[in-house]
Motif scaffolding. Structure first.
Motif, PDB file in Angstrom:
ATOM      1  N   GLY A  66       0.774  -1.234   0.000  1.00 15.46           N
ATOM      2  CA  GLY A  66       0.000   0.000   0.000  1.00 15.46           C
ATOM      3  C   GLY A  66       0.803   1.280   0.000  1.00 15.46           C
ATOM      4  N   PHE A  67       2.121   1.190   0.083  1.00 16.02           N
ATOM      5  CA  PHE A  67       2.943   2.397   0.013  1.00 16.02           C
ATOM      6  C   PHE A  67       2.974   2.897  -1.431  1.00 16.02           C
ATOM      7  CE2 PHE A  67       4.285   0.178   3.775  1.00 16.02           C
ATOM      8  CZ  PHE A  67       4.464   1.189   4.704  1.00 16.02           C
ATOM      9  N   ALA A  68       2.999   4.202  -1.603  1.00 14.84           N
ATOM     10  CA  ALA A  68       3.048   4.824  -2.939  1.00 14.84           C
ATOM     11  C   ALA A  68       1.939   4.273  -3.838  1.00 14.84           C
ATOM     12  CB  ALA A  68       4.420   4.624  -3.579  1.00 14.84           C
ATOM     13  N   ARG A  69       0.735   4.273  -3.323  1.00 20.32           N
ATOM     14  CA  ARG A  69      -0.403   3.655  -4.004  1.00 20.32           C
ATOM     15  C   ARG A  69      -0.690   4.240  -5.384  1.00 20.32           C
ATOM     16  NH1 ARG A  69      -5.133   2.421  -0.090  1.00 20.32           N
ATOM     17  NH2 ARG A  69      -3.630   0.887   0.602  1.00 20.32           N
ATOM     18  N   ARG A  70      -0.277   5.483  -5.631  1.00 18.95           N
ATOM     19  CA  ARG A  70      -0.512   6.078  -6.953  1.00 18.95           C
ATOM     20  C   ARG A  70       0.428   5.504  -8.012  1.00 18.95           C
ATOM     21  NH1 ARG A  70      -0.372  12.272  -5.770  1.00 18.95           N
ATOM     22  NH2 ARG A  70       1.029  11.508  -4.195  1.00 18.95           N
ATOM     23  N   LEU A  71       1.518   4.898  -7.583  1.00 18.23           N
ATOM     24  CA  LEU A  71       2.461   4.279  -8.518  1.00 18.23           C
ATOM     25  C   LEU A  71       1.887   2.930  -8.962  1.00 18.23           C
ATOM     26  CD1 LEU A  71       5.279   4.178  -9.873  1.00 18.23           C
ATOM     27  CD2 LEU A  71       6.122   3.127  -7.767  1.00 18.23           C
ATOM     28  N   PRO A  72       1.670   2.734 -10.255  1.00 19.41           N
ATOM     29  CA  PRO A  72       1.103   1.461 -10.715  1.00 19.41           C
ATOM     30  C   PRO A  72       2.020   0.275 -10.377  1.00 19.41           C
ATOM     31  CG  PRO A  72       0.939   3.130 -12.431  1.00 19.41           C
ATOM     32  CD  PRO A  72       1.813   3.698 -11.352  1.00 19.41           C
ATOM     33  N   VAL A  73       1.431  -0.759  -9.853  1.00 16.82           N
ATOM     34  CA  VAL A  73       2.170  -1.967  -9.476  1.00 16.82           C
ATOM     35  C   VAL A  73       2.871  -2.549 -10.696  1.00 16.82           C
ATOM     36  CG1 VAL A  73       1.957  -4.313  -8.554  1.00 16.82           C
ATOM     37  CG2 VAL A  73       0.617  -2.456  -7.549  1.00 16.82           C
ATOM     38  N   ARG A  74       2.161  -2.611 -11.814  1.00 19.74           N
ATOM     39  CA  ARG A  74       2.761  -3.195 -13.027  1.00 19.74           C
ATOM     40  C   ARG A  74       3.961  -2.381 -13.506  1.00 19.74           C
ATOM     41  NH1 ARG A  74      -2.462  -4.297 -16.741  1.00 19.74           N
ATOM     42  NH2 ARG A  74      -2.956  -2.263 -15.883  1.00 19.74           N
ATOM     43  N   ALA A  75       3.881  -1.065 -13.426  1.00 21.33           N
ATOM     44  CA  ALA A  75       5.004  -0.228 -13.862  1.00 21.33           C
ATOM     45  C   ALA A  75       6.211  -0.439 -12.954  1.00 21.33           C
ATOM     46  CB  ALA A  75       4.596   1.241 -13.875  1.00 21.33           C
ATOM     47  N   LEU A  76       5.971  -0.476 -11.662  1.00 20.75           N
ATOM     48  CA  LEU A  76       7.070  -0.716 -10.725  1.00 20.75           C
ATOM     49  C   LEU A  76       7.666  -2.102 -10.961  1.00 20.75           C
ATOM     50  CD1 LEU A  76       8.812   0.197  -8.361  1.00 20.75           C
ATOM     51  CD2 LEU A  76       7.070  -0.775  -6.828  1.00 20.75           C
ATOM     52  N   GLY A  77       6.797  -3.090 -11.105  1.00 21.67           N
ATOM     53  CA  GLY A  77       7.274  -4.451 -11.359  1.00 21.67           C
ATOM     54  C   GLY A  77       8.102  -4.541 -12.630  1.00 21.67           C
ATOM     55  N   ALA A  78       7.690  -3.827 -13.659  1.00 21.46           N
ATOM     56  CA  ALA A  78       8.428  -3.851 -14.922  1.00 21.46           C
ATOM     57  C   ALA A  78       9.828  -3.265 -14.764  1.00 21.46           C
ATOM     58  CB  ALA A  78       7.660  -3.075 -15.993  1.00 21.46           C
ATOM     59  N   HIS A  79      10.002  -2.377 -13.808  1.00 20.18           N
ATOM     60  CA  HIS A  79      11.318  -1.771 -13.576  1.00 20.18           C
ATOM     61  C   HIS A  79      12.181  -2.580 -12.617  1.00 20.18           C
ATOM     62  CE1 HIS A  79      10.934   1.877 -15.892  1.00 20.18           C
ATOM     63  NE2 HIS A  79       9.710   2.018 -15.425  1.00 20.18           N
ATOM     64  N   VAL A  80      11.609  -3.059 -11.511  1.00 21.18           N
ATOM     65  CA  VAL A  80      12.456  -3.672 -10.476  1.00 21.18           C
ATOM     66  C   VAL A  80      12.573  -5.185 -10.575  1.00 21.18           C
ATOM     67  CG1 VAL A  80      12.087  -1.769  -8.850  1.00 21.18           C
ATOM     68  CG2 VAL A  80      10.631  -3.805  -8.701  1.00 21.18           C
ATOM     69  N   LEU A  81      11.560  -5.866 -11.076  1.00 15.71           N
ATOM     70  CA  LEU A  81      11.629  -7.330 -11.095  1.00 15.71           C
ATOM     71  C   LEU A  81      12.697  -7.871 -12.049  1.00 15.71           C
ATOM     72  CD1 LEU A  81       7.882  -8.264 -10.569  1.00 15.71           C
ATOM     73  CD2 LEU A  81       9.720  -8.069  -8.876  1.00 15.71           C
ATOM     74  N   PRO A  82      12.956  -7.242 -13.206  1.00 18.53           N
ATOM     75  CA  PRO A  82      14.086  -7.712 -14.023  1.00 18.53           C
ATOM     76  C   PRO A  82      15.435  -7.575 -13.292  1.00 18.53           C
ATOM     77  CG  PRO A  82      12.592  -6.442 -15.373  1.00 18.53           C
ATOM     78  CD  PRO A  82      12.139  -6.268 -13.947  1.00 18.53           C
ATOM     79  N   TRP A  83      15.580  -6.538 -12.479  1.00 19.73           N
ATOM     80  CA  TRP A  83      16.804  -6.389 -11.687  1.00 19.73           C
ATOM     81  C   TRP A  83      16.915  -7.524 -10.673  1.00 19.73           C
ATOM     82  CZ3 TRP A  83      20.827  -3.260 -12.499  1.00 19.73           C
ATOM     83  CH2 TRP A  83      20.643  -2.186 -13.359  1.00 19.73           C
TER      84      TRP A  83
END
Length: 159
Positions: free
Chosen positions: A51-68
């Motif tokens: 629930g932190f940074a709820r305005r940030l889309p989960v999919r967008a964040l995942g697309a950036h950090v999960l490959p790392w």
């Protein structure tokens, strides 16, 4: 198992890991850097699901950090195997090491279940709304497991 660990401990790579003054610490540093990337990426993702940074889309964040997170395994796994090879009998006999492996397996299962389960419906809770209870429970479990894994890794030096 004893024959295999004795063979592994006798390999040139294992001997180099034990006998080189700087090799083991260098490999351990690579392992820790990889873990920092992995756990940092996973923690950021899990905190967003919680629930932190709820305005940030989960999919967008995942697309950036999960490959790392996935790429960090290219550092973690070989480095971990090299460290294990240096003293396989000692590691296998160490309850902290066995606990770390069990926690790693649990973290992997938790992540797999998350991605094949509740994450498939992420479009419904991508931004601006709370993630489902199951997603939040799995994110919290993930944070707890990775914290315990890191703690076990550090405790290996003392047990």
């Amino acid at each position: 198992m004893q024959a295999w660990t004795a063979w592994l401990a006798g390999t040139p790579v294992a001997r180099a890991m034990r006998d080189g003054v700087w090799l083991y610490p260098a490999v351990e540093t690579v392992h820790i850097i990889g873990f920092a990337v992995l756990v940092g990426a996973v923690a950021m993702f899990d905190l967003r699901v919680l629930g932190f940074a709820r305005r940030l889309p989960v999919r967008a964040l995942g697309a950036h950090v999960l490959p790392w997170a996935a790429a960090s395994l290219l550092l973690i796994v070989p480095a971990g195997l090299l460290m294990f090879a240096s003293a396989p009998q000692d590691f296998i006999a160490n309850p902290t090491f066995r606990l770390k492996l069990a926690l790693l397996a649990a973290a992997g299962v938790n992540a797999a279940l998350f991605h094949v389960g509740v994450y498939r419906g992420v479009a419904h809770w991508d931004a601006g709304v709370a993630a489902p209870v199951l997603a939040r429970a799995q994110a919290l479990l993930s944070l707890l497991l990775w914290t315990a894994i890191v703690a076990c890794g550090r405790l290996l030096a003392y047990t």
